[in-house]
Design a protein around this motif. Structure first.
Motif, PDB file in Angstrom:
ATOM      1  N   SER A   4       0.799  -1.211   0.000  1.00 25.36           N
ATOM      2  CA  SER A   4       0.000   0.000   0.000  1.00 25.36           C
ATOM      3  C   SER A   4       0.834   1.264   0.000  1.00 25.36           C
ATOM      4  O   SER A   4       0.298   2.345  -0.083  1.00 25.36           O
ATOM      5  CB  SER A   4      -0.897   0.003   1.232  1.00 25.36           C
ATOM      6  OG  SER A   4      -0.087  -0.084   2.386  1.00 25.36           O
ATOM      7  N   ARG A   9       2.543  -0.102  -6.210  1.00 24.67           N
ATOM      8  CA  ARG A   9       1.960  -1.177  -5.429  1.00 24.67           C
ATOM      9  C   ARG A   9       2.804  -2.447  -5.533  1.00 24.67           C
ATOM     10  O   ARG A   9       2.305  -3.553  -5.665  1.00 24.67           O
ATOM     11  CB  ARG A   9       0.521  -1.460  -5.862  1.00 24.67           C
ATOM     12  CG  ARG A   9      -0.335  -0.223  -5.828  1.00 24.67           C
ATOM     13  CD  ARG A   9      -1.768  -0.529  -6.073  1.00 24.67           C
ATOM     14  NE  ARG A   9      -2.308  -1.289  -4.963  1.00 24.67           N
ATOM     15  CZ  ARG A   9      -3.563  -1.716  -4.908  1.00 24.67           C
ATOM     16  NH1 ARG A   9      -4.375  -1.467  -5.891  1.00 24.67           N
ATOM     17  NH2 ARG A   9      -3.980  -2.406  -3.879  1.00 24.67           N
ATOM     18  N   ARG A  50      -7.323   5.197  -1.814  1.00 23.51           N
ATOM     19  CA  ARG A  50      -7.088   3.926  -2.504  1.00 23.51           C
ATOM     20  C   ARG A  50      -7.378   2.731  -1.600  1.00 23.51           C
ATOM     21  O   ARG A  50      -8.017   1.763  -2.007  1.00 23.51           O
ATOM     22  CB  ARG A  50      -5.639   3.872  -3.002  1.00 23.51           C
ATOM     23  CG  ARG A  50      -5.232   2.521  -3.544  1.00 23.51           C
ATOM     24  CD  ARG A  50      -3.881   2.552  -4.246  1.00 23.51           C
ATOM     25  NE  ARG A  50      -2.835   3.158  -3.450  1.00 23.51           N
ATOM     26  CZ  ARG A  50      -2.227   2.533  -2.429  1.00 23.51           C
ATOM     27  NH1 ARG A  50      -2.620   1.331  -2.054  1.00 23.51           N
ATOM     28  NH2 ARG A  50      -1.246   3.130  -1.774  1.00 23.51           N
ATOM     29  N   MET A  51      -6.930   2.825  -0.361  1.00 24.84           N
ATOM     30  CA  MET A  51      -7.100   1.685   0.542  1.00 24.84           C
ATOM     31  C   MET A  51      -8.557   1.529   0.989  1.00 24.84           C
ATOM     32  O   MET A  51      -9.039   0.407   1.174  1.00 24.84           O
ATOM     33  CB  MET A  51      -6.160   1.820   1.736  1.00 24.84           C
ATOM     34  CG  MET A  51      -4.691   1.834   1.320  1.00 24.84           C
ATOM     35  SD  MET A  51      -3.553   1.754   2.705  1.00 24.84           S
ATOM     36  CE  MET A  51      -3.551   0.001   3.002  1.00 24.84           C
ATOM     37  N   ARG A  53     -11.021   2.235  -0.950  1.00 25.42           N
ATOM     38  CA  ARG A  53     -11.650   1.645  -2.132  1.00 25.42           C
ATOM     39  C   ARG A  53     -11.374   0.135  -2.205  1.00 25.42           C
ATOM     40  O   ARG A  53     -12.244  -0.650  -2.594  1.00 25.42           O
ATOM     41  CB  ARG A  53     -11.106   2.340  -3.387  1.00 25.42           C
ATOM     42  CG  ARG A  53     -11.732   1.851  -4.691  1.00 25.42           C
ATOM     43  CD  ARG A  53     -11.180   2.611  -5.877  1.00 25.42           C
ATOM     44  NE  ARG A  53      -9.763   2.349  -6.093  1.00 25.42           N
ATOM     45  CZ  ARG A  53      -8.792   3.242  -5.926  1.00 25.42           C
ATOM     46  NH1 ARG A  53      -9.076   4.472  -5.514  1.00 25.42           N
ATOM     47  NH2 ARG A  53      -7.529   2.922  -6.151  1.00 25.42           N
ATOM     48  N   ASP A  54     -10.177  -0.279  -1.802  1.00 27.40           N
ATOM     49  CA  ASP A  54      -9.814  -1.691  -1.869  1.00 27.40           C
ATOM     50  C   ASP A  54     -10.345  -2.507  -0.689  1.00 27.40           C
ATOM     51  O   ASP A  54     -10.390  -3.745  -0.759  1.00 27.40           O
ATOM     52  CB  ASP A  54      -8.288  -1.834  -1.896  1.00 27.40           C
ATOM     53  CG  ASP A  54      -7.671  -1.270  -3.172  1.00 27.40           C
ATOM     54  OD1 ASP A  54      -8.428  -1.067  -4.146  1.00 27.40           O
ATOM     55  OD2 ASP A  54      -6.443  -1.038  -3.185  1.00 27.40           O
ATOM     56  N   LYS A  55     -10.728  -1.845   0.380  1.00 26.49           N
ATOM     57  CA  LYS A  55     -11.094  -2.537   1.623  1.00 26.49           C
ATOM     58  C   LYS A  55     -12.194  -3.584   1.452  1.00 26.49           C
ATOM     59  O   LYS A  55     -12.050  -4.715   1.949  1.00 26.49           O
ATOM     60  CB  LYS A  55     -11.501  -1.510   2.684  1.00 26.49           C
ATOM     61  CG  LYS A  55     -11.956  -2.116   4.001  1.00 26.49           C
ATOM     62  CD  LYS A  55     -12.319  -1.028   5.008  1.00 26.49           C
ATOM     63  CE  LYS A  55     -12.848  -1.635   6.299  1.00 26.49           C
ATOM     64  NZ  LYS A  55     -13.191  -0.593   7.308  1.00 26.49           N
ATOM     65  N   VAL A  58     -10.752  -6.788  -0.026  1.00 31.69           N
ATOM     66  CA  VAL A  58      -9.824  -7.428   0.917  1.00 31.69           C
ATOM     67  C   VAL A  58     -10.606  -8.200   1.980  1.00 31.69           C
ATOM     68  O   VAL A  58     -10.290  -9.351   2.297  1.00 31.69           O
ATOM     69  CB  VAL A  58      -8.919  -6.366   1.582  1.00 31.69           C
ATOM     70  CG1 VAL A  58      -8.163  -6.958   2.765  1.00 31.69           C
ATOM     71  CG2 VAL A  58      -7.945  -5.786   0.557  1.00 31.69           C
ATOM     72  N   ASN A 130      -5.223  -8.884   6.168  1.00 28.37           N
ATOM     73  CA  ASN A 130      -4.649  -8.465   4.881  1.00 28.37           C
ATOM     74  C   ASN A 130      -3.145  -8.688   4.995  1.00 28.37           C
ATOM     75  O   ASN A 130      -2.399  -7.814   5.441  1.00 28.37           O
ATOM     76  CB  ASN A 130      -4.962  -7.006   4.569  1.00 28.37           C
ATOM     77  CG  ASN A 130      -4.460  -6.598   3.193  1.00 28.37           C
ATOM     78  OD1 ASN A 130      -3.897  -7.394   2.453  1.00 28.37           O
ATOM     79  ND2 ASN A 130      -4.670  -5.334   2.838  1.00 28.37           N
ATOM     80  N   ASP A 158      -8.237   0.881   6.394  1.00 27.38           N
ATOM     81  CA  ASP A 158      -7.981  -0.078   5.325  1.00 27.38           C
ATOM     82  C   ASP A 158      -8.542  -1.464   5.579  1.00 27.38           C
ATOM     83  O   ASP A 158      -8.747  -2.231   4.645  1.00 27.38           O
ATOM     84  CB  ASP A 158      -6.480  -0.175   5.056  1.00 27.38           C
ATOM     85  CG  ASP A 158      -5.693  -0.632   6.285  1.00 27.38           C
ATOM     86  OD1 ASP A 158      -6.100  -0.305   7.420  1.00 27.38           O
ATOM     87  OD2 ASP A 158      -4.670  -1.320   6.105  1.00 27.38           O
TER      88      ASP A 158
END
Length: 464
Positions: A4, A9, A50-51, A53-55, A58, A130, A158
């Motif tokens: 991250s 990345r 970004r994190m 959005r990715d959470k 994950v 994660n 995150d």
């Protein structure tokens, strides 16, 4: 570097080609490094966006893994509670491979189980929520209690903690002191924080112990909770206290990754152990084998808080404690944390005549066929040593949600006194109940216990 923490990345360390190439693990092109990046190439706002959005992806991935491995339903044991009153979860929760039974697995050799891929997934190493990111993660109920008590927020933007609350220890946990057993639970049902420790313990502890407790509930900067742009809290954070993970001198099963292994996929998830009974222990850390509680306390501040990287610690705010005064005071308080009462045990740690027939049969198995006492000797049920279970005999190396599962290595023999208060089990929390634990060791030690013998053994463990 973390996945991250770079706009590209990239993984923060190269996987060894010789170790992983044959296992089908992708190998990065960057040279290997033991260090995390000090200079971050993204703004905090970009990292956070970004994190966040990715959470969801994950967490869906980790939730899917847990549901494939375990029965996660809430099934408490009737009439059985932890010392603080929380119901104890029961039953075997690890799911069997299709077409297999526990009896069949127990009768097979490690080679047969490995070749036929029959080792239950719930017995494999458990990855961090994660794994590529890692870091301290706390259960939601603990986060909310701390926000109410201190207005300090341990929420990560995150990711969240992964195991359901009903599989976790009492909260807030009772505190028992070796110096004042007459008081029973000295926490009086409260979560001990920087705001109430003095009120609760003034007149109970000596001044040195009281100072040690003050330091244990004082938040210090930590890898994910600090004031830099690569933190994982929405607002700049005062940090984490020792008794955040070891809540009330016990545990909330908060998780982290060990700081002393590289590269990242090889790092082991940590299930926070209880601090109860450290006065009878001679090894500290699930796999590090630190020799005193003072060593452990100092190590946590200097290294574990920052993933074993003193370079990044300097940036984020390392708190160097004075060994002769502060560290010793912290150790002195930890050393008076006692196990919970065990009314069915005698002075030697064995069952009294008032124990049930099932518990007595379980005790006989513990010291006989089940071979538990080879490592867990009474009265505290530890041998103060480390043992390698060589679980890798039963499965082929594989990557599980970013965790490269190969070998666990030596693991500390934790005391079993008060074990029903400390789920989940094993060093990484992969076993959710004592029934799971008995099944695990029945396969790994190849003791071939009968179903009734397993039930009796669990009954004995719950009496410790």
């Amino acid at each position: 570097m973390r996945l991250s923490q770079s706009p590209r990345r990239r993984p923060w360390i190269l996987l060894a080609a010789g170790a992983l190439g044959a296992c089908g693990v992708a190998i990065a092109a960057d040279p290997p490094t033991s260090y995390m990046p000090v200079v971050i190439k993204e703004t905090f706002a970009a990292i956070k966006a970004r994190m966040e959005r990715d959470k969801p992806a994950v967490e869906r991935r980790q939730r899917s893994l847990l549901e494939q491995r375990y029965d996660l339903s809430d099934q408490p044991v009737r009439g059985l509670r932890m010392s603080g009153g929380k119901p104890v979860q029961g039953g075997v929760r690890v799911r069997l491979p299709a077409g297999a039974s526990w009896e069949q697995l127990a009768a097979m050799t490690p080679e047969q189980i490995r070749e036929r891929d029959l080792f239950p997934a719930g017995f494999l190493p458990l990855p961090h929520p994660n794994h590529a990111e890692g870091g301290m993660v706390f259960p939601k109920f603990h986060i909310e209690a701390l926000k109410r008590a201190e207005q300090r927020d341990l929420t990560r933007f995150d990711l969240d903690f992964d195991l359901p609350d009903h599989f976790l220890p009492d909260f807030p946990a009772p505190i028992y002191l070796t110096t004042r057993p007459d008081l029973g639970d000295v926490s009086k049902g409260q979560l001990v924080t920087i705001n109430n420790y003095y009120e609760l313990f003034n007149g109970v502890l000596n001044p040195k112990q009281l100072e040690g407790l003050r330091l244990l509930v004082t938040p210090f900067a930590q890898q994910q909770f600090n004031q830099t742009e690569d933190r994982r809290s929405a607002l700049p954070s005062r940090g984490v206290a020792c008794l955040d993970c070891h809540s009330n001198g016990h545990t909330v099963a908060a998780t982290h990754l060990v700081g002393d292994i590289r590269p990242q996929p090889f790092r082991h998830r940590i299930d926070t152990p209880t601090l109860r009974g450290v006065n009878v222990q001679r090894l500290f850390g699930s796999q590090r084998a630190l020799k005193t509680v003072e060593d452990f306390t100092e190590f946590e501040q200097r290294a574990a808080y920052f993933d074993g990287d003193p370079v990044i610690a300097t940036k984020k705010g390392i708190n160097i404690l004075d060994r002769g005064h502060q560290v010793h005071a912290m150790g002195e308080f930890q050393a008076i944390l006692d196990f919970p009462p065990a009314p069915k045990l005698d002075l030697f740690g064995k069952l009294k005549p008032s124990a049930s027939d099932a518990q007595k049969r379980g005790q006989e198995l513990f010291f006989g066929k089940a071979q538990c006492s080879a490592c867990h000797a009474p009265p505290y049920y530890t041998d103060n040593s480390m043992h390698n279970l060589q679980v890798e005999r039963f499965f082929k190396p594989q990557t599980i949600n970013g965790r490269f599962a190969a070998m666990d290595g030596p693991i500390k023999t934790f005391p079993l006194r008060g074990i029903k208060d400390s789920p989940p089990y094993l060093h990484d929390g992969r076993l959710l109940t004592l029934e799971d634990t008995v099944e695990f060791f029945n396969v790994v030690l190849q003791t071939r216990l009968e179903p009734q013998e397993k039930d009796d053994l669990v009954a004995f463990l719950r009496a410790l």
